[in-house]
Each structure stands twice: as C-alpha cells, then as structure tokens.
Design a protein around this motif. Sequence first.
Motif, PDB file in Angstrom:
ATOM      1  N   ASP A  39      40.492  20.936   2.201  1.00 61.44           N
ATOM      2  CA  ASP A  39      41.905  20.261   2.388  1.00 61.44           C
ATOM      3  C   ASP A  39      42.096  20.352   3.958  1.00 61.44           C
ATOM      4  O   ASP A  39      43.161  20.038   4.147  1.00 61.44           O
ATOM      5  N   GLY A  40      41.073  20.569   4.597  1.00 61.97           N
ATOM      6  CA  GLY A  40      41.205  20.456   6.067  1.00 61.97           C
ATOM      7  C   GLY A  40      41.893  21.476   7.089  1.00 61.97           C
ATOM      8  O   GLY A  40      41.860  21.430   8.091  1.00 61.97           O
ATOM      9  N   ARG A  41      42.090  22.513   6.354  1.00 63.49           N
ATOM     10  CA  ARG A  41      42.778  23.938   7.068  1.00 63.49           C
ATOM     11  C   ARG A  41      41.525  24.428   7.743  1.00 63.49           C
ATOM     12  O   ARG A  41      40.513  24.731   7.159  1.00 63.49           O
ATOM     13  N   ARG A  42      41.809  25.002   8.707  1.00 62.22           N
ATOM     14  CA  ARG A  42      40.863  25.499   9.666  1.00 62.22           C
ATOM     15  C   ARG A  42      41.510  26.868  10.116  1.00 62.22           C
ATOM     16  O   ARG A  42      42.402  27.223  10.498  1.00 62.22           O
ATOM     17  N   GLN A  49      36.503  26.170   7.704  1.00 68.61           N
ATOM     18  CA  GLN A  49      37.216  24.855   7.346  1.00 68.61           C
ATOM     19  C   GLN A  49      37.131  24.957   5.831  1.00 68.61           C
ATOM     20  O   GLN A  49      36.155  25.065   5.047  1.00 68.61           O
TER      21      GLN A  49
END
Length: 235
Positions: free
Chosen positions: A131-134, A128
């Motif tokens: 900026d919240g991207r997984r 992760q």
Amino acid sequence: MNAAHDRWTATRDAAVWAPHGIAALAATHWLDDVEREYDGVPGWWRADGTAAAGRQTPADVRLRRGEAMYFGDLMLRAVDRDGAIALRAWDPDAPSRRGISAIVRAAYDPAFHVRGEFAATPRAAERQTVDGRRDDIVYPGAVTFELDGAELELTVEQEDDGSFFAAFSDATSGTESYQFRFLRLAAPDAAGCVEVDLNRAYLPPCAFSDHYTCAFPPPSNRWAVPITSGELLVR
C-alpha cells in the motif's frame, strides 16, 4: 510422497479457506477521529486512542488490537500499525465473489530442501508495503545456501522463538508465480545451520485479498534464478 509436507499443505488450506480465513478478508478501513460509515461494515466507526470505536452496531463497542466481534457471518477485528487504527472485515462469501477457490502448487521436490548457514550480520534497509508505506528496518542477518549450483542469500527477520521469516521473489515471479512469496525457517542449530525448504514457500495474504498490507522482499531476496516449488498462484 512426503507425509510432513502433505500435513503442512492441509494446514495451509485450512488457514486460507476457513470461513474467516486469510482469503475471507473483505475490507480494511483505516480510521481517524471522525465518526463515519464504511462500506461493508455495520454502524459508525472512528479511532479512539488505541481502539476502534463503533456506534449502533447495534450497541456501542470498542475493539482493541486483535479483538474481534461478529455480526451474523461477518467478523470485525481491529488492527494497530504503529499507532494507526484500522477496522478489518472478514466475510465467508468474499472468496467466491472474487472467483478464487484453490492454491496452485508445485509437486514436492526434495531438490528444493537444502541446508543453509545463518550469519548474524545486522543490516539496515528500507521496507515498503504493497500500500506504499515505507519504514526502516534492521534485519538480524542472512541465510546463505546453494541451489542447483547457484549461491543464494536470504535476508531474514527473526521471530521471538528464534525462527526466521523472509519474503523473496525469483525468475518466475509475476508470470509462473505470484509477484513474491513468503518462507519461514526453523531457528538455526548451535553451528548456525538452517533447514531451507522451498517446497514450503507460500503465497502472501495479499495474493488472496487486496486489503492486506504485505511487505515486498528486500533487494537481496530478489533472485534471478527460478524457484519452481511451493505455492505458486491462486486459482
């Protein structure tokens, strides 16, 4: 005193505080196919395939991944993340506007320079970013080592030259030090031994600017022991 460490520190300062260095990132704009204006960037921009396309800047331009151009003191560079195109702007005045000017570091301590052992045991995990991207990643293995009686494990990524990169947090994170830090390790020797020098723990780019998209440490790299070495905070 450690001359090699002093040289490493000087190199880090140059990389961070140069006019278009790490701390100078002022904006990251993720583009789509709609042409529009963006704060802090001259002209109108859109994503065009694998490039950032700009109009009236003062002339039309296409920037592919890694390509840069200048508008006075402002540097623009295109970024590609899994096909998503962003335009980034570096401004030499950005650090002073944020009120940052130096890195707080611990004094060099040889106790934080130890030998570790690399085990090539691939492991899959979710990663992760801030900026919240997984996304899913397969780490090639881990380096284990002992520090002041504590057995620690560092899950690592491997670079093209065989060296390792890792993110970690510890008992000081979020208080005495930034919420996590980065570390690079030389490639292991023929026996799998690795030099682990936590004096060279360094702050991630997102410690200097909110416009970076650094990845958090995997769970195995979130230690309960304090690592009072290396770069700690931005002043």
